[in-house]
Design a protein around this motif. Structure first.
Motif: not given
Length: 460
Positions: A338-358
């Protein structure tokens, strides 16, 4: 040739050698030119002034004694057979003005003055040898050969005031242009003979140095990269061997550090879990809840400290992920609370990174925005070369002189030790370490109208 020319060690050495050769050749040219001028004066000017002075007296005597028939025109010219000097009433070389050389005239005047011959006007013209003239049968073969070998002919006319003009022609050494071209050819040969070995030797040194530089730039402790092959001169091989040994020592030290951190984590978690079990026997509910919260806070603090300490060698591999979906998943976790966080998901954006850390880095930024600003606005902005994640809030912001300091571990603007109001000061430090490990940057900036913007920039 950026890696092999203007900024490399090899290029600088080659340019220094080329410049030194050029300066040496320029000095050599000046000395040769000076010597040629001296030789010209000794081999041409001195004999010419001697012939003119020698013939002048005989021709003037002949002019005075030469009988003229009544009504005959004045002589056209007189010739001295021994020196081939002629005495003309006028300057016969006036038409050769375009070939005139004032420097030769200056030398002739000086030589004639030394010989005691008082001269008025002096004209010296250097005329290229005409090939047709060399074929003239009337021309003496010896003189023709000298003209052909020398390449030019000097025409001299010296005025004897009131008596006429002494004239002669004599072969002249090749022009200074020939000397210039000879020196150009010598310089090119020197460049080939000297610079090519310099470049070859420099390349033999520079190639392993470039490899060593790239290895040092991309060094990651504990990676599976093979040691650098030792090659090049002995000093370079010794440097590469020292670097390989240093890498092994660093990896060994970090392995020891990880083992120590694992032992510390285990040794601390065990008594914390034991305390967690023991507090269940506390009858007072309020005391039991406070004790449980303290133990949980200690556990989270321990997790943060261990995560920050181990970040230099994360066990999680880089994988291809949808960055938009990753950020959206973090935002949904806060929305579920129930926190007020706004976000509009963009189109698919493929990146190579460490997902858990990011995911943890983004969560720390959103958690700060929710805690200090009451909510967060999250934006994901793709660009051709980079991707930007912005987390904005409408809190009180941070003093400008503290925007960089808050990234230091255990730095807190809120002086209390209550985690609900200030935390322990590891969230931003951990987020920066994660982003830096991914090759990106993170920065804070105060917003117009109040609030703060935390920006993560990642290379694509």
């Amino acid at each position: 040739m950026r890696r092999f020319l203007p900024t490399s060690l090899v290029a600088r050495i080659a340019l220094l050698v080329a410049a030194a050769l050029f300066v040496a050749q320029a000095i050599n040219f000046g000395l040769l030119l000076h010597e040629r001028q001296k030789a010209r004066f000794a081999l041409v000017i001195v004999p010419t002034t001697t012939r003119l002075a020698d013939a002048a007296e005989r021709l003037l005597t002949l002019q005075r004694e030469m009988p003229l028939a009544p009504g005959a025109a004045k002589y056209r010219f007189l010739s001295d057979p021994r020196t081939h000097v002629r005495l003309h009433p006028d300057n016969p070389f006036a038409a050769q003005e375009s070939f005139r050389r004032t420097d030769v005239e200056r030398d002739l005047r000086r030589g004639l003055a030394d010989a005691g011959l008082r001269a008025g006007g002096i004209m010296a013209a250097l005329r290229p040898v005409d090939a047709k003239r060399l074929l003239d049968p009337r021309l003496d073969p010896i003189r023709a050969e000298r003209l052909r070998r020398m390449g030019a002919e000097m025409l001299v006319a010296v005025e004897l005031p009131g008596k006429g003009w002494l004239t002669l022609s004599t072969p002249w050494p090749r022009t200074d242009n020939d000397l210039i071209w000879q020196l150009v050819a010598q310089t090119l040969i020197l460049y080939v003979v000297v610079l090519v070995p310099v470049l070859l030797v420099g390349g033999r040194i520079a190639r392993p140095l470039r490899t060593l530089t790239e290895a040092a730039r991309t060094f990651r402790p504990g990676s599976d990269a093979a040691p650098i092959r030792e090659r090049g001169p002995s000093d370079v091989r010794a440097l590469i061997a020292a670097y390989n040994a240093l890498g092994r020592r660093v990896t060994t030290m970090l392995d020891e550090k990880d083992r120590m951190l694992g032992a510390i984590g285990h040794d601390l978690r065990t008594p914390l879990q034991a305390l967690r079990v023991r507090i269940e026997s506390v009858e007072d509910d309020d005391d039991r809840m406070r004790m449980a919260d303290t133990i949980d806070e200690m556990s989270r603090t321990l997790d943060d400290i261990l995560s920050l300490a181990r970040l230099g060698r994360p066990s999680e591999p880089n994988t291809d992920v949808d960055l938009g979906a990753l950020v959206d998943a973090v935002v949904e976790d806060f929305r579920d609370l129930d926190h007020d966080v706004k976000f509009e998901e963009p189109a698919r954006l493929k990146m190579r990174l460490r997902p858990t850390l990011m995911r943890r880095a983004v969560r720390n930024l959103i958690e700060n925005a929710v805690k200090y600003g009451g909510g967060a606005e999250v934006r994901l902005i793709p660009a051709p070369q980079r991707v930007t994640i912005e987390v904005c809030d409408r809190g009180h912001g941070i003093p400008a002189d503290k925007l960089e300091a808050v990234f230091n571990p255990f730095t807190r603007l809120e002086e209390s030790r209550n985690r609900d109001t200030g935390g322990i000061g590891l969230g931003l430090a951990l987020a920066r370490a994660i982003v830096n490990d991914a090759g990106g940057t993170i920065a804070l900036a105060n917003r117009d109208g109040g609030g703060l913007t935390a920006t993560i920039t990642l290379p694509r």
